[in-house]
Design a protein around this motif. Structure first.
Motif, PDB file in Angstrom:
ATOM      1  N   TRP A 117     -17.651  -0.820   2.914  1.00 35.62           N
ATOM      2  CA  TRP A 117     -17.131  -2.024   3.551  1.00 35.62           C
ATOM      3  C   TRP A 117     -16.741  -3.018   2.463  1.00 35.62           C
ATOM      4  CZ3 TRP A 117     -19.825  -6.580   2.585  1.00 35.62           C
ATOM      5  CH2 TRP A 117     -21.128  -6.442   2.104  1.00 35.62           C
ATOM      6  N   SER A 118     -15.932  -3.981   2.844  1.00 39.04           N
ATOM      7  CA  SER A 118     -15.475  -4.977   1.878  1.00 39.04           C
ATOM      8  C   SER A 118     -15.204  -6.283   2.618  1.00 39.04           C
ATOM      9  CB  SER A 118     -14.209  -4.487   1.164  1.00 39.04           C
ATOM     10  OG  SER A 118     -13.132  -4.406   2.086  1.00 39.04           O
ATOM     11  N   TYR A 119     -14.700  -7.252   1.892  1.00 37.63           N
ATOM     12  CA  TYR A 119     -14.368  -8.540   2.499  1.00 37.63           C
ATOM     13  C   TYR A 119     -12.873  -8.688   2.766  1.00 37.63           C
ATOM     14  CZ  TYR A 119     -19.144 -10.123   1.749  1.00 37.63           C
ATOM     15  OH  TYR A 119     -20.520 -10.253   1.807  1.00 37.63           O
ATOM     16  N   GLU A 120     -12.093  -7.670   2.419  1.00 37.28           N
ATOM     17  CA  GLU A 120     -10.647  -7.716   2.639  1.00 37.28           C
ATOM     18  C   GLU A 120     -10.148  -6.322   2.992  1.00 37.28           C
ATOM     19  OE1 GLU A 120      -8.706 -10.986  -0.218  1.00 37.28           O
ATOM     20  OE2 GLU A 120      -9.822  -9.474  -1.357  1.00 37.28           O
ATOM     21  N   GLY A 121      -8.920  -6.247   3.534  1.00 32.38           N
ATOM     22  CA  GLY A 121      -8.269  -4.964   3.771  1.00 32.38           C
ATOM     23  C   GLY A 121      -8.817  -4.211   4.969  1.00 32.38           C
ATOM     24  N   GLU A 122      -8.574  -2.892   4.980  1.00 31.29           N
ATOM     25  CA  GLU A 122      -8.942  -2.048   6.116  1.00 31.29           C
ATOM     26  C   GLU A 122     -10.442  -2.026   6.370  1.00 31.29           C
ATOM     27  OE1 GLU A 122      -7.372   1.855   5.770  1.00 31.29           O
ATOM     28  OE2 GLU A 122      -5.274   1.214   5.870  1.00 31.29           O
ATOM     29  N   ASN A 123     -11.237  -2.171   5.333  1.00 31.64           N
ATOM     30  CA  ASN A 123     -12.695  -2.170   5.490  1.00 31.64           C
ATOM     31  C   ASN A 123     -13.270  -3.578   5.542  1.00 31.64           C
ATOM     32  OD1 ASN A 123     -12.798   0.625   5.494  1.00 31.64           O
ATOM     33  ND2 ASN A 123     -13.140   0.774   3.295  1.00 31.64           N
ATOM     34  N   GLY A 124     -12.404  -4.553   5.838  1.00 30.78           N
ATOM     35  CA  GLY A 124     -12.827  -5.943   5.884  1.00 30.78           C
ATOM     36  C   GLY A 124     -13.603  -6.294   7.142  1.00 30.78           C
TER      37      GLY A 124
END
Length: 337
Positions: A117-124
């Motif tokens: 997961w991330s804070y931006e993009g497809e996994n945001g």
């Protein structure tokens, strides 16, 4: 009739010739003449017989023959079609059996879901709840954090009892933030329940808002009680003088992401707290996957100061690592009077 008569005469001549061939009373010339006549008659009869035309089929016979030929062709075509159909059915059954076998194997195999997961993009943040079924609350929960803290109910809240002291620590750059694990024995007491400090970490900008106002950074101090319930203490950071605990953490940052530094020095969590201890409190969730709810939130009303240089250092590592504000969903917010 003429042909029949000639044939009979020829037969008689041949018979007589055959019978008189050894007869001494018949002269050779007579035998020769009789043989010639017989041969001529025989040839005439044979030629007459071979030149007779074949009998023509009647219309009814022709129709019957045509029907028989058509029926034979239809039966042949039907046999081919039946054979092709049987082959297709067998192939479909084989394919279906193979598909069912594959599906059974897939069903028996444990499903592996992503933990990325991330804070931006497809996994945001907007997609956290879709990445992994265990993170469904990130998308469907009704007590998610952070929130914009508004319209708090001003009441006489009991003071939080802090029992912090200088402790060992280690610092990890975990790829999402800088996290500080703190040695045991540091507690807060809220509502007759004691929670132990486990770790604290940083977000930029602040995840919480106060009446729509955000801050440059926030420190989240994660506590747990003996039953695993979580109390999250949030310290909002604003620009000002240098903060000693934060500087101690920065001094001991690991040189690589995903590494951990374990210094021999200690830090005192008490030095992170603001002078005034008024706070907001409400129920919410963790702000990162799996976003579990049932978290007691305590947000200190007075911000803590940190120097511009200290904030700039963190922004070089993580310029954006904050989840957007979530719906309040009618939850009760209490505020120190």
């Amino acid at each position: 009739m003429r042909s029949l008569a000639l044939t009979l005469i020829a037969c008689c001549c041949v018979a007589n010739a055959a019978g008189g061939a050894n007869d001494p009373l018949i002269s050779p010339s007579t035998k020769s003449a009789v043989g010639g006549v017989a041969g001529a008659l025989s040839s005439s009869a044979s030629g007459s017989s071979s030149s007779a035309p074949a009998r023509k089929l009647t219309e009814r016979e022709k129709e019957a023959q045509a029907e028989a030929d058509l029926s034979a062709r239809i039966q042949e075509r039907l046999a081919i079609m039946r054979a092709n159909q049987a082959a297709r059915v067998a192939a479909a059954a084989k394919a279906r059996k193979a598909a069912e076998s594959k599906a059974a194997v897939e069903a028996a195999r444990p499903k592996v879901y992503s933990n990325e997961w991330s804070y931006e993009g497809e996994n945001g943040p907007a997609n956290w709840g879709k990445i992994n079924p265990a993170w469904a609350k990130c998308g469907s929960g009704n007590r998610q954090s952070p929130i914009d803290i508004r319209d708090g109910m001003k009441v006489e809240l009991e003071q939080i009892a802090f029992d912090y002291h200088p402790s060992s620590f280690n610092v990890t750059d975990n790829g999402k933030t800088v996290q500080v694990m703190v040695g045991g024995g540091n507690f807060i007491t809220v509502g007759n329940r004691m929670y132990e400090l486990i770790q604290f970490h940083f977000h930029r900008p602040s995840e919480e808002r106060i009446n729509g106002k955000g801050y440059e950074m926030v420190v989240h101090m994660v506590h747990k009680d003996g039953e695993g319930r979580i109390a999250m203490l949030a310290l909002l950071l604003e620009r000002g003088k240098s903060q000693p605990v934060i500087q101690t953490v920065w001094n001991n940052l690991p040189l690589e992401k995903y590494d951990t530094a374990a210094p021999s020095t200690v830090l005192d969590p008490m030095e992170l707290l603001p002078g005034r201890r008024d706070y907001y409190t409400f129920m919410g969730s963790m702000t990162t996957p799996p976003c579990q709810e049932g978290v007691l939130w305590i947000v200190m009303k007075e911000p803590v100061q940190a120097s511009p240089q200290q904030m700039a250092l963190f922004s070089r590592l993580y310029p954006l690592n904050a989840r957007p504000v979530q719906p309040g969903s009618g939850r009760i917010i209490k505020e120190s009077n």
